[in-house]
Design a protein around this motif. Structure first.
Motif, PDB file in Angstrom:
ATOM      1  N   PRO A  50       0.806  -1.231   0.000  1.00 42.33           N
ATOM      2  CA  PRO A  50       0.000   0.000   0.000  1.00 42.33           C
ATOM      3  C   PRO A  50       0.840   1.282   0.000  1.00 42.33           C
ATOM      4  O   PRO A  50       0.321   2.348  -0.316  1.00 42.33           O
ATOM      5  CB  PRO A  50      -0.794  -0.093   1.316  1.00 42.33           C
ATOM      6  CG  PRO A  50      -0.808  -1.536   1.677  1.00 42.33           C
ATOM      7  CD  PRO A  50       0.490  -2.090   1.158  1.00 42.33           C
ATOM      8  N   GLN A  66       9.785  -2.002   3.309  1.00 35.82           N
ATOM      9  CA  GLN A  66      10.738  -1.104   3.988  1.00 35.82           C
ATOM     10  C   GLN A  66      12.117  -1.783   4.052  1.00 35.82           C
ATOM     11  O   GLN A  66      12.317  -2.758   4.775  1.00 35.82           O
ATOM     12  CB  GLN A  66      10.257  -0.686   5.383  1.00 35.82           C
ATOM     13  CG  GLN A  66       9.183   0.391   5.360  1.00 35.82           C
ATOM     14  CD  GLN A  66       9.709   1.760   4.883  1.00 35.82           C
ATOM     15  OE1 GLN A  66      10.917   2.028   4.921  1.00 35.82           O
ATOM     16  NE2 GLN A  66       8.812   2.608   4.436  1.00 35.82           N
ATOM     17  N   ALA A  69      13.685  -2.870   7.403  1.00 35.25           N
ATOM     18  CA  ALA A  69      12.923  -3.951   8.037  1.00 35.25           C
ATOM     19  C   ALA A  69      13.193  -5.271   7.319  1.00 35.25           C
ATOM     20  O   ALA A  69      13.292  -6.324   7.951  1.00 35.25           O
ATOM     21  CB  ALA A  69      11.434  -3.622   8.022  1.00 35.25           C
TER      22      ALA A  69
ATOM     23  N   ALA B  96       8.528  -2.258   9.782  1.00 33.05           N
ATOM     24  CA  ALA B  96       8.113  -1.594   8.538  1.00 33.05           C
ATOM     25  C   ALA B  96       7.123  -0.467   8.831  1.00 33.05           C
ATOM     26  O   ALA B  96       7.186   0.599   8.209  1.00 33.05           O
ATOM     27  CB  ALA B  96       7.519  -2.610   7.565  1.00 33.05           C
ATOM     28  N   LEU B  99       9.117   2.375  10.264  1.00 28.17           N
ATOM     29  CA  LEU B  99       9.915   3.045   9.232  1.00 28.17           C
ATOM     30  C   LEU B  99       9.036   3.819   8.252  1.00 28.17           C
ATOM     31  O   LEU B  99       9.482   4.829   7.687  1.00 28.17           O
ATOM     32  CB  LEU B  99      10.775   2.017   8.486  1.00 28.17           C
ATOM     33  CG  LEU B  99      11.916   1.408   9.310  1.00 28.17           C
ATOM     34  CD1 LEU B  99      12.426   0.118   8.671  1.00 28.17           C
ATOM     35  CD2 LEU B  99      13.071   2.410   9.478  1.00 28.17           C
ATOM     36  N   ALA B 100       7.802   3.363   8.041  1.00 25.82           N
ATOM     37  CA  ALA B 100       6.892   4.106   7.155  1.00 25.82           C
ATOM     38  C   ALA B 100       6.633   5.503   7.726  1.00 25.82           C
ATOM     39  O   ALA B 100       6.339   6.436   6.982  1.00 25.82           O
ATOM     40  CB  ALA B 100       5.576   3.351   6.990  1.00 25.82           C
ATOM     41  N   GLU B 104       9.385   7.901   5.834  1.00 17.72           N
ATOM     42  CA  GLU B 104       8.571   8.443   4.733  1.00 17.72           C
ATOM     43  C   GLU B 104       7.830   9.725   5.103  1.00 17.72           C
ATOM     44  O   GLU B 104       7.408  10.464   4.226  1.00 17.72           O
ATOM     45  CB  GLU B 104       7.564   7.393   4.241  1.00 17.72           C
ATOM     46  CG  GLU B 104       8.134   6.005   3.928  1.00 17.72           C
ATOM     47  CD  GLU B 104       9.244   6.016   2.895  1.00 17.72           C
ATOM     48  OE1 GLU B 104       9.358   6.980   2.127  1.00 17.72           O
ATOM     49  OE2 GLU B 104      10.021   5.034   2.881  1.00 17.72           O
ATOM     50  N   TRP B 135       2.898  15.517   3.247  1.00 20.83           N
ATOM     51  CA  TRP B 135       3.629  14.278   3.556  1.00 20.83           C
ATOM     52  C   TRP B 135       2.924  13.479   4.644  1.00 20.83           C
ATOM     53  O   TRP B 135       2.965  12.242   4.645  1.00 20.83           O
ATOM     54  CB  TRP B 135       5.090  14.582   3.914  1.00 20.83           C
ATOM     55  CG  TRP B 135       5.760  15.275   2.769  1.00 20.83           C
ATOM     56  CD1 TRP B 135       6.200  16.563   2.731  1.00 20.83           C
ATOM     57  CD2 TRP B 135       6.000  14.739   1.454  1.00 20.83           C
ATOM     58  NE1 TRP B 135       6.704  16.863   1.483  1.00 20.83           N
ATOM     59  CE2 TRP B 135       6.606  15.768   0.690  1.00 20.83           C
ATOM     60  CE3 TRP B 135       5.778  13.487   0.856  1.00 20.83           C
ATOM     61  CZ2 TRP B 135       6.968  15.573  -0.649  1.00 20.83           C
ATOM     62  CZ3 TRP B 135       6.148  13.310  -0.477  1.00 20.83           C
ATOM     63  CH2 TRP B 135       6.733  14.346  -1.212  1.00 20.83           C
ATOM     64  N   LEU B 138      -0.130  11.862   2.707  1.00 19.76           N
ATOM     65  CA  LEU B 138       0.335  10.752   1.869  1.00 19.76           C
ATOM     66  C   LEU B 138       0.729   9.549   2.732  1.00 19.76           C
ATOM     67  O   LEU B 138       0.320   8.417   2.475  1.00 19.76           O
ATOM     68  CB  LEU B 138       1.542  11.230   1.042  1.00 19.76           C
ATOM     69  CG  LEU B 138       1.995  10.348  -0.106  1.00 19.76           C
ATOM     70  CD1 LEU B 138       0.967  10.361  -1.235  1.00 19.76           C
ATOM     71  CD2 LEU B 138       3.353  10.828  -0.636  1.00 19.76           C
ATOM     72  N   ALA B 142      -1.333   5.721   3.270  1.00 20.39           N
ATOM     73  CA  ALA B 142      -0.750   4.394   3.063  1.00 20.39           C
ATOM     74  C   ALA B 142      -0.795   3.573   4.352  1.00 20.39           C
ATOM     75  O   ALA B 142      -1.104   2.374   4.337  1.00 20.39           O
ATOM     76  CB  ALA B 142       0.691   4.527   2.573  1.00 20.39           C
ATOM     77  N   ARG B 145      -4.360   2.324   5.067  1.00 21.77           N
ATOM     78  CA  ARG B 145      -4.710   1.178   4.215  1.00 21.77           C
ATOM     79  C   ARG B 145      -4.045  -0.098   4.732  1.00 21.77           C
ATOM     80  O   ARG B 145      -4.647  -1.169   4.751  1.00 21.77           O
ATOM     81  CB  ARG B 145      -4.287   1.434   2.759  1.00 21.77           C
ATOM     82  CG  ARG B 145      -5.175   2.446   2.036  1.00 21.77           C
ATOM     83  CD  ARG B 145      -4.911   2.452   0.530  1.00 21.77           C
ATOM     84  NE  ARG B 145      -3.570   2.888   0.160  1.00 21.77           N
ATOM     85  CZ  ARG B 145      -3.189   4.155   0.091  1.00 21.77           C
ATOM     86  NH1 ARG B 145      -4.040   5.129   0.377  1.00 21.77           N
ATOM     87  NH2 ARG B 145      -1.953   4.475  -0.265  1.00 21.77           N
ATOM     88  N   ARG B 146      -2.794   0.034   5.146  1.00 25.72           N
ATOM     89  CA  ARG B 146      -2.070  -1.146   5.619  1.00 25.72           C
ATOM     90  C   ARG B 146      -2.669  -1.662   6.935  1.00 25.72           C
ATOM     91  O   ARG B 146      -2.937  -2.852   7.083  1.00 25.72           O
ATOM     92  CB  ARG B 146      -0.594  -0.792   5.803  1.00 25.72           C
ATOM     93  CG  ARG B 146       0.299  -1.990   6.008  1.00 25.72           C
ATOM     94  CD  ARG B 146       1.765  -1.595   6.110  1.00 25.72           C
ATOM     95  NE  ARG B 146       2.331  -1.148   4.868  1.00 25.72           N
ATOM     96  CZ  ARG B 146       2.770  -1.960   3.893  1.00 25.72           C
ATOM     97  NH1 ARG B 146       2.693  -3.265   4.044  1.00 25.72           N
ATOM     98  NH2 ARG B 146       3.296  -1.466   2.783  1.00 25.72           N
TER      99      ARG B 146
END
Lengths: 214, 214
Positions: A50, A66, A69, B96, B99-100, B104, B135, B138, B142, B145-146
């Motif tokens: 996603p 990622q 990860a 992950a 880190l997202a 990001e 940012w 965005l 994501a 959704r995850r």
């Protein structure tokens, strides 16, 4: 294993390095970040990831995203050779070096950020390139001071074997070279990079030899 | 332990959450990021942390930087309660998610990036705020959704205990609220955030109750 990858993506490059250092076989599934408006935005890809980013690694039932990860996963699932060797203190040091690149430099120079600068903020090509080089220069300056002053620095970022830190350093140096950043002020970074590039495993992970290279 | 911290820094906030969740005693050493041109730039601070960033954690002989590296260290050195519970696959999922946020979203809204936008690229206040919100929007899109589609999502980001992912989520939601981002499109993020805020440990880590809060 299948690695969804784009030849020029730094984050995918990090994971390719980790896979190659561990000698793990994998297939590349190319995701072209520029073609067709970006293949990372297709419904098929977004269903798997996603975030709409590469890399994505599939290992059996595990769907992993990622880059850092993924590399931590690889180090837990396939421990040899270790990419985070040592005690908790040294592992923190390796991770901090990796994050100094993955959090402080790379996100600012990501494709979608450069697009926002150009399309929304309407900066010039020169301003965009100056932005790109600014974050590398700032980040490499701090990294150089740290590597040059830390007794744990060896032939590689930490000690005499490649680690997660090197898997992040090498792609970032490639980016710096692509944008003609002068690396003379960073002798330790340059020395470690040269050491890394002697490894066949790392050579096999470089953008130019990927199946989707242009 | 001494934590070099700034009350409003998201990265320091993450580490305060981890320390509080583990019930580890620590002293705050305030580093004011705006006063005197930024106390993170003094020679004394740079000698300890060449990055010139907070947080920095000192635990005996260990001098640790980068928030995620510090939290991983704490989880290895003081395992209970675990902030990365589960097998390699679940640990990768937790990382992950962290880190997202940490790669990001947050780096793009860092103080020094906003300064560059204003001083060097001379964007307007409105353009800067739009950048900030872009940012988050965005990244949260994501992330929502995850979280909404992953069966591992529980009362917290992953399962029914707080993890590294929640330690990153909470400070990012604080930032979103500070910049008046509408959180209605992110019901799962909002639910997990509300759950986190019920924990006294996380309440103790919030900016408003820090000794250097303004």
């Amino acid at each position: 294993m299948q690695l969804y990858s784009y030849f020029r993506s730094s984050a995918a490059f990090r994971v390719r390095i980790a896979l190659e250092l561990k000698g793990l076989p994998f297939d590349i599934v190319p995701v072209h970040l520029l073609r067709e408006g970006g293949q990372q935005h297709t419904p098929e890809y977004l269903a798997r990831n996603p975030d709409g980013l590469v890399p994505l690694l599939i290992d059996g039932d595990h769907v992993l995203n990622q880059s850092l990860a993924i590399i931590e996963y690889l180090d837990e699932a396939y421990p040899q050779p270790p990419l985070l060797p040592g005690d908790a203190g040294q592992r923190a040091h390796i991770r901090a070096l990796a994050l100094a690149i993955a959090c402080e430099i790379h996100p600012l120079n990501n494709l979608r950020v450069l697009k926002y600068l150009k399309r929304t903020l309407e900066v010039s090509e020169d301003e965009k390139d100056a932005w790109y080089r600014h974050w590398i220069t700032l980040g490499f300056g701090a990294l150089e001071r740290r590597l040059a002053s830390d007794s744990r620095t060896g032939r590689y970022c930490v000690g005499d074997t490649p680690t997660l830190a090197d898997a992040c350093l090498v792609p970032q140096v490639f980016n710096a070279q692509r944008f003609a950043v002068d690396l003379a002020p960073y002798p330790t970074i340059s020395r470690v990079f040269a050491q890394c590039m002697q490894l066949e495993a790392i050579q096999r992970a470089t953008p130019a030899v990927q199946p989707d290279a242009e």
